[in-house]
Design a protein around this motif. Structure first.
Motif, PDB file in Angstrom:
ATOM      1  N   PHE A 178       0.815  -1.213   0.000  1.00  0.00           N
ATOM      2  CA  PHE A 178       0.000   0.000   0.000  1.00  0.00           C
ATOM      3  C   PHE A 178       0.850   1.265   0.000  1.00  0.00           C
ATOM      4  CE2 PHE A 178      -3.417  -2.874   1.401  1.00  0.00           C
ATOM      5  CZ  PHE A 178      -4.457  -2.395   0.616  1.00  0.00           C
ATOM      6  N   ARG A 179       1.958   1.251   0.708  1.00  0.00           N
ATOM      7  CA  ARG A 179       2.795   2.449   0.763  1.00  0.00           C
ATOM      8  C   ARG A 179       3.333   2.813  -0.611  1.00  0.00           C
ATOM      9  NH1 ARG A 179       4.942   5.152   5.021  1.00  0.00           N
ATOM     10  NH2 ARG A 179       4.661   3.443   6.495  1.00  0.00           N
ATOM     11  N   GLU A 180       3.644   1.801  -1.431  1.00  0.00           N
ATOM     12  CA  GLU A 180       4.241   2.063  -2.742  1.00  0.00           C
ATOM     13  C   GLU A 180       3.234   2.565  -3.772  1.00  0.00           C
ATOM     14  OE1 GLU A 180       6.647  -1.180  -4.139  1.00  0.00           O
ATOM     15  OE2 GLU A 180       7.644  -1.426  -2.187  1.00  0.00           O
ATOM     16  N   THR A 181       1.943   2.524  -3.443  1.00  0.00           N
ATOM     17  CA  THR A 181       0.956   3.081  -4.375  1.00  0.00           C
ATOM     18  C   THR A 181       0.888   4.601  -4.277  1.00  0.00           C
ATOM     19  OG1 THR A 181      -0.929   3.049  -2.835  1.00  0.00           O
ATOM     20  CG2 THR A 181      -0.465   1.005  -4.068  1.00  0.00           C
ATOM     21  N   HIS A 182       1.302   5.150  -3.130  1.00  0.00           N
ATOM     22  CA  HIS A 182       1.269   6.606  -2.882  1.00  0.00           C
ATOM     23  C   HIS A 182      -0.157   7.153  -2.816  1.00  0.00           C
ATOM     24  CE1 HIS A 182       5.547   6.304  -3.647  1.00  0.00           C
ATOM     25  NE2 HIS A 182       5.303   5.837  -4.851  1.00  0.00           N
ATOM     26  N   TYR A 183      -1.126   6.293  -2.569  1.00  0.00           N
ATOM     27  CA  TYR A 183      -2.519   6.733  -2.457  1.00  0.00           C
ATOM     28  C   TYR A 183      -3.072   6.570  -1.040  1.00  0.00           C
ATOM     29  CZ  TYR A 183      -3.300   7.418  -7.465  1.00  0.00           C
ATOM     30  OH  TYR A 183      -3.267   7.893  -8.751  1.00  0.00           O
ATOM     31  N   PHE A 184      -2.230   6.145  -0.096  1.00  0.00           N
ATOM     32  CA  PHE A 184      -2.705   5.875   1.253  1.00  0.00           C
ATOM     33  C   PHE A 184      -1.887   6.675   2.265  1.00  0.00           C
ATOM     34  CE2 PHE A 184      -4.206   2.514  -1.358  1.00  0.00           C
ATOM     35  CZ  PHE A 184      -5.440   2.181  -0.843  1.00  0.00           C
ATOM     36  N   SER A 185      -2.553   7.112   3.324  1.00  0.00           N
ATOM     37  CA  SER A 185      -1.924   7.999   4.297  1.00  0.00           C
ATOM     38  C   SER A 185      -0.799   7.293   5.050  1.00  0.00           C
ATOM     39  CB  SER A 185      -2.965   8.505   5.297  1.00  0.00           C
ATOM     40  OG  SER A 185      -3.388   7.450   6.156  1.00  0.00           O
ATOM     41  N   SER A 186       0.089   8.095   5.613  1.00  0.00           N
ATOM     42  CA  SER A 186       1.192   7.532   6.400  1.00  0.00           C
ATOM     43  C   SER A 186       0.651   6.809   7.634  1.00  0.00           C
ATOM     44  CB  SER A 186       2.163   8.633   6.816  1.00  0.00           C
ATOM     45  OG  SER A 186       1.499   9.634   7.576  1.00  0.00           O
ATOM     46  N   LEU A 187      -0.468   7.294   8.180  1.00  0.00           N
ATOM     47  CA  LEU A 187      -1.067   6.631   9.339  1.00  0.00           C
ATOM     48  C   LEU A 187      -1.464   5.202   9.008  1.00  0.00           C
ATOM     49  CD1 LEU A 187      -2.298   6.667  12.213  1.00  0.00           C
ATOM     50  CD2 LEU A 187      -4.394   7.568  11.200  1.00  0.00           C
ATOM     51  N   ILE A 188      -2.141   5.008   7.896  1.00  0.00           N
ATOM     52  CA  ILE A 188      -2.584   3.671   7.510  1.00  0.00           C
ATOM     53  C   ILE A 188      -1.389   2.785   7.142  1.00  0.00           C
ATOM     54  CG2 ILE A 188      -3.895   2.375   5.786  1.00  0.00           C
ATOM     55  CD1 ILE A 188      -5.544   3.776   8.027  1.00  0.00           C
ATOM     56  N   CYS A 189      -0.432   3.335   6.428  1.00  0.00           N
ATOM     57  CA  CYS A 189       0.750   2.548   6.068  1.00  0.00           C
ATOM     58  C   CYS A 189       1.538   2.140   7.311  1.00  0.00           C
ATOM     59  CB  CYS A 189       1.636   3.330   5.109  1.00  0.00           C
ATOM     60  SG  CYS A 189       0.878   3.615   3.486  1.00  0.00           S
ATOM     61  N   ASP A 190       1.662   3.047   8.266  1.00  0.00           N
ATOM     62  CA  ASP A 190       2.358   2.716   9.519  1.00  0.00           C
ATOM     63  C   ASP A 190       1.583   1.661  10.306  1.00  0.00           C
ATOM     64  OD1 ASP A 190       4.298   4.528   8.853  1.00  0.00           O
ATOM     65  OD2 ASP A 190       3.691   6.058  10.314  1.00  0.00           O
ATOM     66  N   TYR A 191       0.259   1.737  10.274  1.00  0.00           N
ATOM     67  CA  TYR A 191      -0.557   0.722  10.948  1.00  0.00           C
ATOM     68  C   TYR A 191      -0.322  -0.648  10.320  1.00  0.00           C
ATOM     69  CZ  TYR A 191      -4.699  -1.993  12.252  1.00  0.00           C
ATOM     70  OH  TYR A 191      -5.546  -2.999  12.699  1.00  0.00           O
ATOM     71  N   LEU A 192      -0.335  -0.713   9.003  1.00  0.00           N
ATOM     72  CA  LEU A 192      -0.134  -1.993   8.320  1.00  0.00           C
ATOM     73  C   LEU A 192       1.257  -2.560   8.582  1.00  0.00           C
ATOM     74  CD1 LEU A 192      -1.795  -1.244   4.854  1.00  0.00           C
ATOM     75  CD2 LEU A 192      -2.777  -2.468   6.797  1.00  0.00           C
ATOM     76  N   GLU A 193       2.215  -1.677   8.827  1.00  0.00           N
ATOM     77  CA  GLU A 193       3.583  -2.121   9.113  1.00  0.00           C
ATOM     78  C   GLU A 193       3.820  -2.317  10.610  1.00  0.00           C
ATOM     79  OE1 GLU A 193       5.914   0.893   7.179  1.00  0.00           O
ATOM     80  OE2 GLU A 193       5.150   0.355   5.190  1.00  0.00           O
TER      81      GLU A 193
END
Length: 536
Positions: A8-23
Motif C-alpha cells: 500500500f505504501r508504494e501506491t502513494h494513495y494511502f496515508s502515512s497513518l494507515i501505512c504505519d498501521y499496516l507495518e
C-alpha cells in the motif's frame, strides 16, 4: 486470473497513518487492540464471548429484527441460516459499513463486502467450532445526502436531485424513475446492460425508501454468499444502547476520551498524522421526521439545535427510555453502537474509516466494550485483457501505473527515448566541481561563498531547464506513444484517482457480466494487506 500485488505504501494513495498501521509501527500499537492476523482472532473470540451485553435474549432480539427486515426481500438459504445462527453463543460477525450510495456508488463497495465474506470463510476454516457471519451495516442514519446522491458512469455523473433533510434511509425513492431513464439511455444494449436495468428498477422503483432499496440491491448482489444486511435504525436494537446514550448525555465520556486520544496521536514525534474526527461535547443527534439535528447542553437544559425542542435532565432521560430510536449516534458513537448490538470480531473499512477507529480505543475501554480488530479492506485495480495487452506492448509495468500522470509520462518517455534525457550525472559532476570552489572561497575571502552558491544554483537551474526542454521535445517526437500511454493511464485511473474510488461497478459489469463478483470472491485475500492488480 493473472494477479499482482503492491504494498500500500508504494501506491502513494494511502496515508502515512494507515501505512504505519499496516507495518505495525510500535508508536501506533496502543491505539488498537489486536492486529489483523488469523491467530489473533482466538483471543478476540474469547474477549467478545465474555462481553455481558451479548446475552441470549439480545441475540434473539437481533435475529428477530433481521428476520423482520428481510420480509420484503427474497433472501437465500445461506443468508437465512446466518440470521438464525446469530442466536447461538458460538456465532460471531465480521462487519463492514457503507453509506447508502445510489446504485452502490464507487466500486469499492464491492471490495468491502467481498473482503468481509472472504474473511468469514478463512475464520471458519481456522476455527471450525465457531460460526462467522458477514454483515453489511447500512448507514441509514446519515444525513449527508450530497455524498450519496450520484454515481459515475462512463465519465458522466448520474445524479438524483431532491430536497435534503433527515436520515437518508427514510428518504422516499420518488424521483428515481427519472434517474433510471437517464441511466438506461447510457447503458446501451446487451445481456449485461439488460441485467443492470432490471437490478436498478427492481431496487429503486419497487421499494418505498432508500434503506429498503439498498437492502434489496445488496441482497441481489451477494445473497448467495450469505451476506446479512442490517439497518440499525430500529427501536429494539437501540434499546440495548440506552446505557451508553445516557452516559454520553450525562457525563460526555466520549468527548473526554477521544480528545485525550487525539492529543496522544498528535504528539507522536516525526509523524504527520491527521486527526480524522473531533468529538463534540455530546455525540448524538435527535431524529424526527425529515430532521436529524445535534443535541447540545446549554443554559442548564438539553436542546435540539435548529428546533424548539428542549429537555430537562429528567425529561431527556425519560425520552431516551421511551423512544431510544430518536437518538442517533454520530461518527464517534456509531462504532460503539455497532459493537454493542453485534457479536462482532472485526471491522473492515477504508483508510479514512480506520483512521477514526484508531481514535476510539480508549473510549471503548472506558465504557467496557471490546474493541474490534481493524482490517483495511481490499483495494483492487481491474484491467481487461485488451488493456493488459496494450500495457505489455508499451512495456508498462503495474508499478509504473501508480505514478501520478505527469511523472508516469516523463518516466516512460525517458525509458523509451533513444537519447539520455536524465541529467543527474551532469548535476552531480557540477556539484563536485563547486565543492572545490567553496574550499577556495573559504581560503581567500568567505564573503565570496554567497556568490559561489548563487552561481552553482544558476548553473543547476540551467541544466534543469535544458533537461525539461529536451524532455518536451522528445514528448513531441514520441507523441503517438505518449497519447496511447496517457489514454491507458486515464482509463485505469480516471481523473487521476484510483479506479475503485471513481468508477461504479456497473461499468465493469458491462465488460465482465455476472462473473465480476465471483472473480472478486476468488481473488481477494483480506488478510494479505496489499493492493491487488487483477487481470480479468
Amino acid at each position: 486470473m493473472p494477479t499482482d500485488c503492491i504494498p500500500f505504501r508504494e501506491t502513494h494513495y494511502f496515508s502515512s497513518l494507515i501505512c504505519d498501521y499496516l507495518e505495525e509501527k510500535p508508536e501506533l500499537q496502543r491505539f488498537y487492540n489486536r492486529f489483523p492476523n488469523l491467530e489473533n482472532f482466538e483471543a478476540q473470540i474469547e474477549e467478545k464471548s465474555a462481553f455481558k451485553g451479548l446475552s441470549k435474549s439480545h441475540r434473539h432480539v437481533l435475529a428477530s429484527v433481521l428476520e423482520q427486515q428481510y420480509t420484503d426481500v427474497n433472501p437465500s438459504e445461506a443468508t437465512l441460516l446466518n440470521i438464525s445462527l446469530l442466536k447461538e453463543s458460538n456465532t460471531f460477525t465480521v462487519t463492514t459499513g457503507h453509506q447508502l450510495n445510489l446504485f452502490t456508488g464507487p466500486l469499492y463497495f464491492l471490495y468491502k463486502i467481498v473482503s468481509t465474506i472472504n474473511l468469514t470463510k478463512e475464520l471458519k476454516a481456522k476455527y471450525p467450532d465457531q460460526h462467522f457471519v458477514p454483515v453489511y451495516w447500512m448507514a441509514t442514519e446519515d444525513h449527508d445526502f450530497d455524498e450519496i446522491n450520484y454515481f459515475n458512469f462512463k465519465g458522466k455523473k448520474i445524479q438524483w436531485n431532491r430536497e435534503d433533510g433527515g436520515a437518508v434511509g427514510e428518504f422516499s425513492t420518488y424521483g428515481l424513475d427519472h434517474v433510471f431513464d437517464l441511466y438506461t439511455k447510457e447503458l446501451g444494449v446487451g445481456k449485461a446492460a439488460d441485467q443492470l436495468r432490471v437490478l436498478f428498477s427492481e431496487a429503486y422503483l419497487k421499494h418505498d425508501n432508500l434503506a429498503a432499496a439498498t437492502r434489496y440491491l445488496a441482497n441481489a448482489l451477494f445473497s448467495d454468499l450469505g451476506l446479512v444486511v442490517i439497518d440499525a435504525n430500529q427501536s429494539d436494537l437501540k434499546r440495548a444502547f440506552i446505557p451508553y446514550i445516557e452516559q454520553d448525555i450525562l457525563s460526555q465520556i466520549s468527548s473526554q476520551e477521544v480528545s485525550k486520544t487525539n492529543a496522544l496521536l498528535s504528539d507522536i514525534p516525526e509523524t504527520d498524522y491527521n486527526i480524522q474526527v473531533n468529538p463534540r461535547a455530546i455525540n448524538l443527534f435527535y431524529l424526527s421526521k425529515n430532521s436529524r439535528e445535534r443535541i447540545v447542553f446549554e443554559d442548564e437544559c438539553y436542546k435540539v439545535i435548529n428546533s424548539s425542542i428542549t429537555f430537562t435532565k429528567e425529561e431527556i432521560l425519560k425520552e431516551i427510555h421511551e423512544f431510544p430510536e430518536r437518538f442517533s449516534p454520530n461518527v464517534i458513537m456509531r462504532p460503539l453502537y455497532q459493537e454493542v448490538i453485534l457479536p462482532n470480531l472485526c471491522y473492515i473499512g477504508g483508510g479514512g474509516e480506520l483512521a477514526y477507529w484508531l481514535q476510539l480505543k480508549d473510549y471503548f475501554e472506558a465504557v467496557q466494550v471490546p474493541f474490534p480488530i481493524l482490517l483495511l479492506r481490499n483495494s483492487v485495480l481491474i484491467k481487461t485483457n485488451q488493456q493488459s495487452k496494450k500495457l505489455d506492448k508499451l512495456n508498462i509495468t503495474n508499478r509504473d501505473l501508480f505514478y501520478k500522470r505527469d511523472t508516469f509520462i516523463n518516466k516512460r518517455v525517458r525509458s523509451i527515448s533513444n537519447i539520455d534525457i536524465d541529467f543527474s550525472s551532469q548535476k552531480t559532476h557540477l556539484q563536485e566541481q563547486f565543492k572545490d570552489m567553496y574550499a577556495l572561497a573559504e581560503q581567500t575571502d568567505s564573503s565570496f561563498l554567497g556568490a559561489v552558491k548563487a552561481q552553482e544554483r544558476k548553473q543547476i537551474k540551467g541544466l534543469e531547464h535544458l533537461e525539461k526542454r529536451l524532455l518536451k521535445a522528445q514528448k513531441k517526437k514520441l507523441a503517438d506513444q505518449v497519447s496511447r500511454m496517457t489514454e491507458l493511464k486515464d482509463q485505469l485511473f480516471p481523473n487521476q484517482s484510483l479506479q475503485e474510488r471513481a468508477v461504479n461497478f456497473s461499468e465493469l459489469y458491462l465488460e465482465f457480466g455476472d462473473q465480476l463478483i465471483p472473480q472478486l470472491v476468488l481473488n481477494l485475500q483480506p488478510l494479505k494487506q496489499e493492493f491487488l492488480i487483477l487481470n480479468l
